[in-house]
Design a protein around this motif. Structure first.
Motif, short mmCIF file in Angstrom:
data_model
loop_
_atom_site.label_atom_id
_atom_site.label_comp_id
_atom_site.label_asym_id
_atom_site.label_seq_id
_atom_site.Cartn_x
_atom_site.Cartn_y
_atom_site.Cartn_z
N LEU A 1 0.85 -1.18 0.00
CA LEU A 1 0.00 0.00 0.00
C LEU A 1 0.89 1.24 0.00
O LEU A 1 2.12 1.14 -0.02
N SER A 2 0.28 2.41 0.05
CA SER A 2 1.04 3.66 0.00
C SER A 2 1.86 3.88 1.27
O SER A 2 1.40 3.58 2.38
N ASP A 3 3.06 4.41 1.10
CA ASP A 3 3.87 4.80 2.25
C ASP A 3 3.16 5.88 3.05
O ASP A 3 2.41 6.71 2.49
N LEU A 4 3.42 5.90 4.35
CA LEU A 4 2.80 6.89 5.23
C LEU A 4 3.86 7.41 6.19
O LEU A 4 4.52 6.62 6.88
N TYR A 5 4.00 8.73 6.25
CA TYR A 5 4.99 9.36 7.13
C TYR A 5 4.38 9.64 8.50
O TYR A 5 3.25 10.12 8.61
N ILE A 6 5.14 9.31 9.56
CA ILE A 6 4.72 9.57 10.93
C ILE A 6 5.62 10.64 11.52
O ILE A 6 6.77 10.37 11.91
N PRO A 7 5.16 11.89 11.58
CA PRO A 7 6.03 13.00 12.01
C PRO A 7 6.59 12.84 13.43
O PRO A 7 7.74 13.22 13.69
N THR A 8 5.78 12.32 14.36
CA THR A 8 6.22 12.28 15.76
C THR A 8 7.46 11.43 15.96
O THR A 8 8.29 11.72 16.83
#
Length: 212
Positions: A118-125
């Motif tokens: 699936l699409s990559d997802l960035y986790i800012p924390t």
């Protein structure tokens, strides 16, 4: 959803363009953290891989979610997919997801048939870029959780995930100054929110667009 149809559908749909942000936003905490969706990733980003691992008991289609133990850190006690950060010895994030799943829940990485991502997802924390890998087992699993990494395993029925009854919202008090209006899935008494819920939202979108 019948298991063979599910696998055939995913093999086809994961080769097509994915909804990405459109689906992620449906389960994103609010106010929206726009850092998740910037085109240029920040310096020092850490790559990670998680595994959505489908299997059947002969009647339904399932995948495991895990609950993290309580610890000092960003994702303490949260519901997640098996997975973790990429190591230098990993050839790619697919290998990361398979290795971490073997370490965390005892599934032999050689027995997993990978379908796609699936699409990559960035986790800012935590500055992680998460790549959700999709795979399946040809037999029911025997999970062996690592107690240092997993406090419980929740076998999740795909039909339950697709039911509107588990789609809920709440306000999460992150700290004294931050409150988030948060969509979540209530699965086996657990609150599944944040990046995990956003990834599941894209999975749902892909499956519900079966006729497109």
């Amino acid at each position: 959803m019948e298991f063979e149809f599910l696998i055939s559908l995913l093999e086809r749909k994961l080769k097509a363009p994915l909804p990405g942000k459109e689906a992620h936003l449906k389960m994103s905490p609010r106010p929206i953290d726009e850092r998740r969706f910037v085109a240029e990733m920040p310096v020092g980003i850490r790559n990670s891989g998680v595994l959505i691992l489908f299997y059947t008991d002969g009647k339904g289609s399932f995948f495991p979610l895990i609950k993290r133990p309580e610890y000092p850190g960003f994702h303490s006690g949260q519901m997640a997919f098996p997975g973790g950060k990429m190591e230098k010895t990993d050839e790619n994030v697919i290998q990361t997801a398979l290795r971490e799943t073997e370490e965390e829940v005892g599934i032999d990485k050689h027995e997993v048939r990978v379908i796609g991502k699936l699409s990559d997802l960035y986790i800012p924390t935590s500055n992680f870029l998460v790549s959700p890998v999709v795979g399946f087992l040809e037999h029911p699993p025997e999970f062996v959780p690592d107690p240092k990494e997993v406090s419980r395993i929740v076998p999740t029925n795909l039909n339950q995930l697709l039911s509107a009854e588990i789609h809920k919202e709440t306000v999460l008090e992150i700290n004294e100054s931050i409150s988030l209006h948060t969509p979540y899935f209530e699965i086996d008494g657990e609150v599944v929110w944040g990046a995990t819920a956003m990834i599941l939202s894209e999975l749902i979108h892909v499956l519900e667009q079966a006729d497109s």
